[in-house]
Design a protein around this motif. Structure first.
Motif, mmCIF file in Angstrom:
data_model
loop_
_atom_site.group_PDB
_atom_site.id
_atom_site.type_symbol
_atom_site.label_atom_id
_atom_site.label_comp_id
_atom_site.label_asym_id
_atom_site.label_seq_id
_atom_site.Cartn_x
_atom_site.Cartn_y
_atom_site.Cartn_z
ATOM 1 N N CYS A 84 0.830 -1.210 0.000
ATOM 2 C CA CYS A 84 0.000 0.000 0.000
ATOM 3 C C CYS A 84 0.860 1.253 0.000
ATOM 4 O O CYS A 84 0.535 2.241 -0.681
ATOM 5 C CB CYS A 84 -0.947 0.011 1.193
ATOM 6 N N SER A 109 -10.624 7.741 -6.624
ATOM 7 C CA SER A 109 -11.466 7.654 -5.427
ATOM 8 C C SER A 109 -11.457 6.238 -4.851
ATOM 9 O O SER A 109 -11.579 6.057 -3.647
ATOM 10 C CB SER A 109 -12.888 8.108 -5.739
ATOM 11 N N SER A 110 -11.299 5.239 -5.702
ATOM 12 C CA SER A 110 -11.221 3.872 -5.188
ATOM 13 C C SER A 110 -9.860 3.598 -4.549
ATOM 14 O O SER A 110 -9.730 2.668 -3.760
ATOM 15 C CB SER A 110 -11.486 2.865 -6.300
ATOM 16 N N ARG A 112 -8.432 5.633 -2.490
ATOM 17 C CA ARG A 112 -8.373 6.404 -1.254
ATOM 18 C C ARG A 112 -8.005 5.534 -0.049
ATOM 19 O O ARG A 112 -7.183 5.922 0.779
ATOM 20 C CB ARG A 112 -9.700 7.116 -1.020
ATOM 21 N N SER A 113 -8.582 4.362 0.052
ATOM 22 C CA SER A 113 -8.277 3.491 1.199
ATOM 23 C C SER A 113 -6.831 2.997 1.153
ATOM 24 O O SER A 113 -6.190 2.865 2.195
ATOM 25 C CB SER A 113 -9.245 2.315 1.249
ATOM 26 N N ILE A 114 -6.322 2.749 -0.032
ATOM 27 C CA ILE A 114 -4.923 2.324 -0.154
ATOM 28 C C ILE A 114 -4.000 3.459 0.252
ATOM 29 O O ILE A 114 -2.974 3.245 0.897
ATOM 30 C CB ILE A 114 -4.631 1.825 -1.584
ATOM 31 N N ARG A 115 -4.365 4.695 -0.102
ATOM 32 C CA ARG A 115 -3.551 5.845 0.311
ATOM 33 C C ARG A 115 -3.591 6.055 1.816
ATOM 34 O O ARG A 115 -2.615 6.500 2.399
ATOM 35 C CB ARG A 115 -4.020 7.108 -0.405
ATOM 36 N N VAL A 116 -4.710 5.756 2.438
ATOM 37 C CA VAL A 116 -4.788 5.892 3.900
ATOM 38 C C VAL A 116 -3.905 4.847 4.562
ATOM 39 O O VAL A 116 -3.166 5.145 5.506
ATOM 40 C CB VAL A 116 -6.255 5.782 4.377
ATOM 41 N N ILE A 117 -3.962 3.621 4.086
ATOM 42 C CA ILE A 117 -3.135 2.560 4.661
ATOM 43 C C ILE A 117 -1.659 2.825 4.364
ATOM 44 O O ILE A 117 -0.805 2.660 5.228
ATOM 45 C CB ILE A 117 -3.565 1.180 4.128
#
Length: 170
Positions: A84, A109-110, A112-117
Motif C-alpha cells: 500500500c 477515489s477507489s 483512497r483506502s490504499i492511500r490511507v493505509i
C-alpha cells in the motif's frame, strides 16, 4: 487571503488570477514571500511525519506479535503496508503532474483506502516533490500561463472601434 503578485500581465483588468496552492497560496507564481523556506519546511515536516508514522506502525506490528495470532498474520500485515505504501507513493508522485479525467477520477477515489493505509508513501512522495517544486506547481503554472496567453489573444483581438471596421461585400 494572500495578495496576488503584481506583474505586468496582472495589472490589466479581467486578467486571469492564479489558483492558490495549499500552504503556498499564490506565491508559487513569482516565488516570493518565503516560498523556498515553505518548501524546505513542508518537505522536512513530511519526512518527520513519515518517521512518526513508521514508529506508530512498528507499535502496531508489536501488538500483533504480542497477540500471538500466527506468523502468517504478521507477514501479511507487513506485506499489506509495504504494498500500500509503494502504490500510494507512485500514485501520489504521478498525480501532481496532471489533472485526472473522469475515468481516472473514479479510479483515484477507489484508491483512497490504499492511500490511507500507505500514508507513509504519500508523505514521502510529498517530501520528494517539494525538493523539485511546490506539489502541483507545474500543472497550475501551465494552466495559468495558458489562461494568460488566451487572455492576451482575446485582448489584442478586440482593439479598435468595431463600428469603424469595413464590412466585407460579397
Amino acid at each position: 487571503m494572500p495578495q496576488q503578485p503584481k506583474t505586468p500581465e496582472t495589472d490589466a483588468p479581467n486578467t486571469p488570477t492564479p489558483e492558490p496552492l495549499p500552504f503556498y497560496g499564490t506565491t508559487w507564481v513569482d516565488h516570493s514571500n518565503g516560498y523556498a523556506l515553505r518548501r524546505i519546511a513542508l518537505g522536512g515536516g513530511a519526512v518527520l511525519a513519515a518517521i512518526a508514522g513508521a514508529f506508530v506502525l512498528r507499535f502496531a506490528y508489536q501488538g500483533v506479535v504480542l497477540a500471538d495470532i500466527g506468523r502468517w498474520a504478521s507477514v501479511l500485515l507487513v506485506a499489506a503496508f509495504a504494498v500500500c505504501s509503494a502504490l500510494a507513493f507512485s500514485r501520489t508522485l504521478t498525480h501532481y503532474g496532471r489533472r485526472p479525467d473522469e475515468r481516472e477520477a473514479a479510479a483515484e477515489s477507489s484508491m483512497r483506502s490504499i492511500r490511507v493505509i500507505g500514508f507513509i508513501g504519500v508523505l514521502l512522495a510529498y517530501a520528494l516533490r517539494t525538493c523539485v517544486e511546490a506539489p502541483g506547481e507545474k500543472l497550475h503554472r501551465a494552466e495559468y500561463e495558458a489562461a494568460l496567453a488566451r487572455h492576451e489573444r482575446q485582448r489584442t483581438a478586440r482593439t479598435g472601434n468595431p463600428a469603424r471596421r469595413r464590412k466585407n461585400k460579397r
